[in-house]
Design an enzyme around this catalytic site. Sequence first.
Site, PDB file in Angstrom:
ATOM      1  N   THR A 125     -20.183  68.513  23.107  1.00 47.01           N
ATOM      2  CA  THR A 125     -21.001  67.338  22.800  1.00 47.01           C
ATOM      3  C   THR A 125     -20.139  66.110  22.520  1.00 47.01           C
ATOM      4  O   THR A 125     -18.991  66.248  22.062  1.00 47.01           O
ATOM      5  CB  THR A 125     -21.882  67.654  21.561  1.00 47.01           C
ATOM      6  N   ASP A 126     -20.718  64.928  22.746  1.00 42.86           N
ATOM      7  CA  ASP A 126     -19.988  63.697  22.407  1.00 42.86           C
ATOM      8  C   ASP A 126     -19.804  63.556  20.894  1.00 42.86           C
ATOM      9  O   ASP A 126     -19.021  62.727  20.437  1.00 42.86           O
ATOM     10  CB  ASP A 126     -20.699  62.459  22.985  1.00 42.86           C
ATOM     11  N   GLU A 127     -20.563  64.356  20.113  1.00 41.49           N
ATOM     12  CA  GLU A 127     -20.462  64.223  18.651  1.00 41.49           C
ATOM     13  C   GLU A 127     -19.086  64.619  18.126  1.00 41.49           C
ATOM     14  O   GLU A 127     -18.739  64.301  16.991  1.00 41.49           O
ATOM     15  CB  GLU A 127     -21.573  65.025  17.961  1.00 41.49           C
ATOM     16  N   TYR A 153     -22.097  70.468  12.001  1.00 41.66           N
ATOM     17  CA  TYR A 153     -22.375  70.777  13.413  1.00 41.66           C
ATOM     18  C   TYR A 153     -21.248  70.279  14.310  1.00 41.66           C
ATOM     19  O   TYR A 153     -20.663  71.044  15.082  1.00 41.66           O
ATOM     20  CB  TYR A 153     -23.711  70.152  13.845  1.00 41.66           C
ATOM     21  N   LYS A 157     -18.462  72.360  16.653  1.00 38.31           N
ATOM     22  CA  LYS A 157     -18.307  72.192  18.106  1.00 38.31           C
ATOM     23  C   LYS A 157     -16.872  71.765  18.447  1.00 38.31           C
ATOM     24  O   LYS A 157     -16.293  72.223  19.424  1.00 38.31           O
ATOM     25  CB  LYS A 157     -19.306  71.160  18.637  1.00 38.31           C
TER      26      LYS A 157
HETATM   27  P1  NAD Z   1     -31.026  74.728  21.455  1.00 37.23           P
HETATM   28  O1  NAD Z   1     -30.923  74.800  19.966  1.00 37.23           O
HETATM   29  O2  NAD Z   1     -32.292  74.242  22.078  1.00 37.23           O
HETATM   30  O3  NAD Z   1     -30.737  76.174  22.071  1.00 37.23           O
HETATM   31  C1  NAD Z   1     -29.735  77.021  21.603  1.00 37.23           C
HETATM   32  C2  NAD Z   1     -30.008  78.418  22.161  1.00 37.23           C
HETATM   33  O4  NAD Z   1     -28.921  79.262  21.734  1.00 37.23           O
HETATM   34  C3  NAD Z   1     -31.295  79.047  21.647  1.00 37.23           C
HETATM   35  O5  NAD Z   1     -31.989  79.655  22.696  1.00 37.23           O
HETATM   36  C4  NAD Z   1     -30.804  80.097  20.631  1.00 37.23           C
HETATM   37  O6  NAD Z   1     -31.671  81.222  20.525  1.00 37.23           O
HETATM   38  C5  NAD Z   1     -29.460  80.473  21.224  1.00 37.23           C
HETATM   39  N1  NAD Z   1     -28.527  81.008  20.224  1.00 37.23           N
HETATM   40  C6  NAD Z   1     -28.253  80.486  18.998  1.00 37.23           C
HETATM   41  N2  NAD Z   1     -27.365  81.268  18.357  1.00 37.23           N
HETATM   42  C7  NAD Z   1     -27.058  82.287  19.203  1.00 37.23           C
HETATM   43  C8  NAD Z   1     -26.191  83.397  19.125  1.00 37.23           C
HETATM   44  N3  NAD Z   1     -25.456  83.627  18.031  1.00 37.23           N
HETATM   45  N4  NAD Z   1     -26.107  84.236  20.188  1.00 37.23           N
HETATM   46  C9  NAD Z   1     -26.851  84.020  21.304  1.00 37.23           C
HETATM   47  N5  NAD Z   1     -27.703  82.994  21.421  1.00 37.23           N
HETATM   48  C10 NAD Z   1     -27.804  82.122  20.389  1.00 37.23           C
HETATM   49  O7  NAD Z   1     -29.778  73.864  21.912  1.00 37.23           O
HETATM   50  P2  NAD Z   1     -29.630  72.862  23.142  1.00 37.23           P
HETATM   51  O8  NAD Z   1     -30.083  71.509  22.718  1.00 37.23           O
HETATM   52  O9  NAD Z   1     -30.186  73.474  24.372  1.00 37.23           O
HETATM   53  O10 NAD Z   1     -28.045  72.791  23.249  1.00 37.23           O
HETATM   54  C11 NAD Z   1     -27.338  73.727  24.068  1.00 37.23           C
HETATM   55  C12 NAD Z   1     -25.850  73.425  23.986  1.00 37.23           C
HETATM   56  O11 NAD Z   1     -25.611  72.089  24.427  1.00 37.23           O
HETATM   57  C13 NAD Z   1     -25.276  73.522  22.580  1.00 37.23           C
HETATM   58  O12 NAD Z   1     -24.010  74.127  22.669  1.00 37.23           O
HETATM   59  C14 NAD Z   1     -25.155  72.073  22.132  1.00 37.23           C
HETATM   60  O13 NAD Z   1     -24.095  71.922  21.226  1.00 37.23           O
HETATM   61  C15 NAD Z   1     -24.869  71.384  23.446  1.00 37.23           C
HETATM   62  N6  NAD Z   1     -25.312  69.980  23.546  1.00 37.23           N
HETATM   63  C16 NAD Z   1     -26.588  69.630  23.239  1.00 37.23           C
HETATM   64  C17 NAD Z   1     -26.992  68.310  23.391  1.00 37.23           C
HETATM   65  C18 NAD Z   1     -28.416  67.895  23.100  1.00 37.23           C
HETATM   66  O14 NAD Z   1     -28.725  66.697  23.156  1.00 37.23           O
HETATM   67  N7  NAD Z   1     -29.338  68.801  22.834  1.00 37.23           N
HETATM   68  C19 NAD Z   1     -26.083  67.345  23.838  1.00 37.23           C
HETATM   69  C20 NAD Z   1     -24.769  67.747  24.140  1.00 37.23           C
HETATM   70  C21 NAD Z   1     -24.403  69.070  23.991  1.00 37.23           C
HETATM   71  P1  TYD Z   2     -31.317  64.258  16.734  1.00 34.82           P
HETATM   72  O1  TYD Z   2     -32.353  64.413  17.792  1.00 34.82           O
HETATM   73  O2  TYD Z   2     -31.313  65.173  15.573  1.00 34.82           O
HETATM   74  O3  TYD Z   2     -29.909  64.283  17.491  1.00 34.82           O
HETATM   75  P2  TYD Z   2     -28.415  63.931  16.947  1.00 34.82           P
HETATM   76  O4  TYD Z   2     -28.443  63.772  15.486  1.00 34.82           O
HETATM   77  O5  TYD Z   2     -27.646  65.155  17.346  1.00 34.82           O
HETATM   78  O6  TYD Z   2     -28.010  62.708  17.670  1.00 34.82           O
HETATM   79  O7  TYD Z   2     -31.405  62.780  16.173  1.00 34.82           O
HETATM   80  C1  TYD Z   2     -31.264  61.656  17.019  1.00 34.82           C
HETATM   81  C2  TYD Z   2     -31.294  60.420  16.137  1.00 34.82           C
HETATM   82  O8  TYD Z   2     -32.594  60.295  15.553  1.00 34.82           O
HETATM   83  C3  TYD Z   2     -30.318  60.472  14.972  1.00 34.82           C
HETATM   84  O9  TYD Z   2     -29.787  59.179  14.767  1.00 34.82           O
HETATM   85  C4  TYD Z   2     -31.192  60.879  13.791  1.00 34.82           C
HETATM   86  C5  TYD Z   2     -32.531  60.264  14.126  1.00 34.82           C
HETATM   87  N1  TYD Z   2     -33.716  61.015  13.616  1.00 34.82           N
HETATM   88  C6  TYD Z   2     -34.716  60.327  12.894  1.00 34.82           C
HETATM   89  O10 TYD Z   2     -34.628  59.107  12.661  1.00 34.82           O
HETATM   90  N2  TYD Z   2     -35.786  61.047  12.443  1.00 34.82           N
HETATM   91  C7  TYD Z   2     -35.931  62.383  12.661  1.00 34.82           C
HETATM   92  O11 TYD Z   2     -36.913  62.984  12.191  1.00 34.82           O
HETATM   93  C8  TYD Z   2     -34.907  63.064  13.431  1.00 34.82           C
HETATM   94  C9  TYD Z   2     -35.003  64.526  13.703  1.00 34.82           C
HETATM   95  C10 TYD Z   2     -33.829  62.328  13.881  1.00 34.82           C
END
Ligand code: NAD
Ligand code: TYD
Length: 343
Positions: A125-127, A153, A157
């Site tokens: 992630t970019d985080e 988090y 990562k």
């Molecule tokens: P999500 O929370 O929707 O899904 C995570 C999945 O992993 C779930 O299905 C969960 O059951 C499974 N999981 C959790 N712990 C596990 C374990 N110990 N063993 C096996 N499975 C397990 O997450 P997402 O938003 O789909 O993100 C997926 C990946 O992409 C993550 O690694 C996250 O860090 C990365 N990512 C997410 C975003 C975003 O905007 N959502 C952006 C950049 C990177």
């Molecule tokens: P989120 O979807 O949790 O992603 P991330 O924190 O990983 O970027 O949140 C996106 C942005 O929205 C973040 O700045 C936090 C804000 N946010 C709210 O203002 N209210 C909410 O209820 C949530 C879940 C997030």
Amino acid sequence: MNVLVTGGAGFIGSNFIFHILDQHPNYRVVCLDALTYAGNLSTLESVMDNSKFRFVKGDITDRELIDQLFKEEKFDFVVNFAAESHVDRSIEDPGVFLKTNILGTQVLMDASRTYGIKRFHQVSTDEVYGDLPLDRPDLFFTEETPIHTSSPYSASKASADLLVQAYHRTFKLPVTISRCSNNYGPYHFPEKLIPLMISRALNDESLPVYGKGENVRDWLYVGDHCTAIDLILHKGKEGEVYNIGGHNEKSNLEVVKTILRELGKPESLITYVKDRVGHDMRYAINPTKTRRELGWEPTTLFDDGIKQTIKWYLDNRTWWENIISGDYKDYYKKMYEDRQGDE
Ligand code: NAD
Ligand code: TYD
């Protein structure tokens, strides 16, 4: 090719499975997922009967199970999406983030070493780059930006990324890492900003905006993330990091107001609540390397992607209503009751 997709019952992993089965009809996909609160088997319903697909319920930290699975399947590619992914939860309880996101990655890489694979891809992630100031719109994250994390988090990562790089250098494991900005689209769990606001607005419930809503995120449609990972797997150079993002920066308030406008709901639903601790101000990706080396371009603009996403949530009410009617109700109460009315 036999591809292991971990975390494939979650948001991005499931979209990636659909992408691979669609784009590479000869590939076989095995999804390993522990089905935590964030994993949902109903998301994978449409592929469950596909002869090229296998679902295995299991935890990436379970060494014995992972060893057995790798021995049995002889994977070519491993794409690791499995993670605890919600910043707010990591602030409440960091432990499971360290276990899954760091140790789980280690277990997968150990099995990859033992049984041999063509590529281990870590979905990051970019985080991991920390945040940028709001008053410097000229600054962006590149692959050279130092790691500088804010939340448990992002720290977990970043730790995993370092471990992946160490396994490449020390053990010559063929790895790649992608660092993507915030995704949105179908099957996004309604604890994250966009699906939370859509589902609550549809139910005429208050929309909890943290602080002043000024924080900026760089939104990318999930399908564009999937095409980038596909390219990295096939054309990316071993040992390299690739940034993924589409120059779609929006403040949280802009995003929430867009959703309200699209749904025809009043802005009076917005409630400013106590800010997230350690809240990152701005994320912004420079994706030049991925574009230049792999020819990747995002295809969905935010204005179109948000409309498609809202339509998906309107057309798939049962999917998210089942989620928010269960344990999630208690989660929402616990996480938001202390924030109310307090900017
Ligand atoms: P999500 O929370 O929707 O899904 C995570 C999945 O992993 C779930 O299905 C969960 O059951 C499974 N999981 C959790 N712990 C596990 C374990 N110990 N063993 C096996 N499975 C397990 O997450 P997402 O938003 O789909 O993100 C997926 C990946 O992409 C993550 O690694 C996250 O860090 C990365 N990512 C997410 C975003 C975003 O905007 N959502 C952006 C950049 C990177
Ligand atoms: P989120 O979807 O949790 O992603 P991330 O924190 O990983 O970027 O949140 C996106 C942005 O929205 C973040 O700045 C936090 C804000 N946010 C709210 O203002 N209210 C909410 O209820 C949530 C879940 C997030």
